[in-house]
Design a protein around this motif. Structure first.
Motif, PDB file in Angstrom:
ATOM      1  N   ALA A   1       8.989  16.171   5.405  1.00  0.00           N
ATOM      2  CA  ALA A   1       8.399  15.757   4.124  1.00  0.00           C
ATOM      3  C   ALA A   1       9.408  15.047   3.231  1.00  0.00           C
ATOM      4  N   VAL A   2      10.672  15.434   3.355  1.00  0.00           N
ATOM      5  CA  VAL A   2      11.741  14.809   2.559  1.00  0.00           C
ATOM      6  C   VAL A   2      12.623  14.008   3.502  1.00  0.00           C
ATOM      7  N   TYR A   3      12.696  12.712   3.294  1.00  0.00           N
ATOM      8  CA  TYR A   3      13.464  11.858   4.189  1.00  0.00           C
ATOM      9  C   TYR A   3      14.957  12.128   4.044  1.00  0.00           C
ATOM     10  N   GLN A   4      15.649  12.112   5.181  1.00  0.00           N
ATOM     11  CA  GLN A   4      17.070  12.422   5.205  1.00  0.00           C
ATOM     12  C   GLN A   4      17.936  11.203   5.497  1.00  0.00           C
ATOM     13  N   LYS A   5      17.303  10.083   5.847  1.00  0.00           N
ATOM     14  CA  LYS A   5      18.056   8.890   6.218  1.00  0.00           C
ATOM     15  C   LYS A   5      17.667   7.709   5.332  1.00  0.00           C
ATOM     16  N   PRO A   6      18.649   6.983   4.797  1.00  0.00           N
ATOM     17  CA  PRO A   6      18.343   5.838   3.939  1.00  0.00           C
ATOM     18  C   PRO A   6      17.400   4.828   4.582  1.00  0.00           C
ATOM     19  N   GLN A   7      17.556   4.578   5.882  1.00  0.00           N
ATOM     20  CA  GLN A   7      16.722   3.560   6.509  1.00  0.00           C
ATOM     21  C   GLN A   7      15.244   3.956   6.548  1.00  0.00           C
ATOM     22  N   GLN A   8      14.968   5.252   6.612  1.00  0.00           N
ATOM     23  CA  GLN A   8      13.582   5.716   6.513  1.00  0.00           C
ATOM     24  C   GLN A   8      12.987   5.308   5.174  1.00  0.00           C
ATOM     25  N   CYS A   9      13.764   5.528   4.124  1.00  0.00           N
ATOM     26  CA  CYS A   9      13.312   5.236   2.758  1.00  0.00           C
ATOM     27  C   CYS A   9      13.132   3.736   2.556  1.00  0.00           C
ATOM     28  N   ILE A  10      14.094   2.965   3.043  1.00  0.00           N
ATOM     29  CA  ILE A  10      14.037   1.509   2.870  1.00  0.00           C
ATOM     30  C   ILE A  10      12.841   0.929   3.619  1.00  0.00           C
ATOM     31  N   ALA A  11      12.575   1.457   4.811  1.00  0.00           N
ATOM     32  CA  ALA A  11      11.411   0.994   5.569  1.00  0.00           C
ATOM     33  C   ALA A  11      10.123   1.269   4.801  1.00  0.00           C
ATOM     34  N   GLN A  12      10.071   2.420   4.130  1.00  0.00           N
ATOM     35  CA  GLN A  12       8.873   2.763   3.353  1.00  0.00           C
ATOM     36  C   GLN A  12       8.731   1.847   2.137  1.00  0.00           C
ATOM     37  N   VAL A  13       9.834   1.554   1.465  1.00  0.00           N
ATOM     38  CA  VAL A  13       9.803   0.633   0.327  1.00  0.00           C
ATOM     39  C   VAL A  13       9.286  -0.737   0.763  1.00  0.00           C
ATOM     40  N   MET A  14       9.822  -1.245   1.841  1.00  0.00           N
ATOM     41  CA  MET A  14       9.426  -2.575   2.308  1.00  0.00           C
ATOM     42  C   MET A  14       7.958  -2.608   2.728  1.00  0.00           C
ATOM     43  N   ALA A  15       7.482  -1.525   3.332  1.00  0.00           N
ATOM     44  CA  ALA A  15       6.070  -1.459   3.710  1.00  0.00           C
ATOM     45  C   ALA A  15       5.177  -1.500   2.469  1.00  0.00           C
ATOM     46  N   ILE A  16       5.578  -0.766   1.435  1.00  0.00           N
ATOM     47  CA  ILE A  16       4.802  -0.757   0.191  1.00  0.00           C
ATOM     48  C   ILE A  16       4.810  -2.137  -0.462  1.00  0.00           C
ATOM     49  N   LEU A  17       5.976  -2.754  -0.522  1.00  0.00           N
ATOM     50  CA  LEU A  17       6.089  -4.056  -1.178  1.00  0.00           C
ATOM     51  C   LEU A  17       5.335  -5.140  -0.409  1.00  0.00           C
ATOM     52  N   LYS A  18       5.361  -5.055   0.888  1.00  0.00           N
ATOM     53  CA  LYS A  18       4.700  -6.069   1.715  1.00  0.00           C
ATOM     54  C   LYS A  18       3.236  -5.731   1.991  1.00  0.00           C
ATOM     55  N   GLN A  19       2.789  -4.587   1.417  1.00  0.00           N
ATOM     56  CA  GLN A  19       1.395  -4.159   1.566  1.00  0.00           C
ATOM     57  C   GLN A  19       0.988  -3.991   3.030  1.00  0.00           C
ATOM     58  N   THR A  20       1.856  -3.331   3.773  1.00  0.00           N
ATOM     59  CA  THR A  20       1.505  -2.906   5.124  1.00  0.00           C
ATOM     60  C   THR A  20       1.327  -1.383   5.102  1.00  0.00           C
ATOM     61  N   GLU A  21       0.587  -0.865   6.059  1.00  0.00           N
ATOM     62  CA  GLU A  21       0.238   0.551   6.043  1.00  0.00           C
ATOM     63  C   GLU A  21       1.421   1.444   6.414  1.00  0.00           C
TER      64      GLU A  21
END
Length: 251
Positions: A187-207
């Protein structure tokens, strides 16, 4: 490359000491607004003043971050209070921070609930309505930050409050759009790349892939970084560079 603006908010002032405040300040060049703990789940007069001063130095928007009055559990456990008791406590927390801000010549611009109170309000239409009604009466100029698609978004609109839909970069979601409880593995991400991937998905409007294995599309106005995360500084520095490379700038 065209520039797109992005708003990043961060929960701050949740420590006790000068060192804690200095650690918070390290994150400030990479965000646009800070949510300052105001004595409920965390924070004291010293940390509130220090955080406000640091935020002014970095040109950040400042807001109140009230939570359940339970510092022993960091406001992350629901407490049974009557609506009257809860409103009285939340408003006192905001008043305390607002008083210090006024003494320092600063103005609060938003409010974001903390922890279990945030989650409870997003799941309960009655609690969200009671909270937004009180805010509309006592702090009508404060913008409310809340979960995109949650109960607070509906209640804020009903009571004439400005609302910013919030997404989370360092937390997993459920298909309901709610955050996955911290007690669940992953539930809580432990790796920066997990978080960055989620940010980019939100910004690019992908699921996004949710923790319960489904897909979720999020539309948000602001993204939250949890300042107390062990990876917060590494994450926000890497994210900042990646955002600039992708054509984004912090609002």
């Amino acid at each position: 490359m065209p520039q797109h603006s992005i708003d990043i908010n961060c929960d701050m002032g949740e420590g006790l000491s000068q060192h804690d405040c200095e650690q918070d300040a390290l994150l400030m060049p990479y965000i646009s607004r800070c949510n300052i703990a105001c004595g409920g789940h965390a924070g004291n007069i010293f940390t509130m003043a220090q955080t406000l001063n640091s935020a002014r130095h970095h040109g950040l928007k400042c807001g109140a971050h009230p939570g359940y009055p339970d510092p022993d559990n960091f406001g992350r456990i629901s407490i049974k209070l009557s609506h009257e008791q809860l409103l009285d406590n939340v408003l006192k927390q905001i008043q305390q921070l607002d008083k210090i801000a006024t003494e320092l010549g600063q103005t609060l611009g938003h409010i974001k609930l903390h922890g279990a109170l945030y989650n409870d309000a997003e799941k309960s239409t009655s609690l969200a309505s009671v909270l937004c009604q009180a805010l509309a009466q006592d702090y009508p100029n404060l913008t409310v930050l809340g979960l995109a698609g949650g109960a607070m978004q509906v209640a804020a609109k009903q009571h004439g409050l400005t609302f910013l839909r919030e997404g989370f970069m360092d937390r997993a979601y459920l298909v309901s759009g709610q955050l996955a409880p911290r007690t669940l593995p992953g539930a809580v991400y432990q790796k920066p790349q997990q978080c960055i991937a989620q940010v980019m998905a939100i910004l690019k409007q992908t699921e996004l892939v949710t923790l319960d294995g489904e897909s979720l599309l999020l539309k948000v106005d602001t993204l939250c970084l949890h300042g107390d995360s062990a990876i917060a500084l590494e994450l926000v520095k890497t994210l900042h560079a990646d955002l600039i490379h992708a054509g984004y700038h912090i609002q």
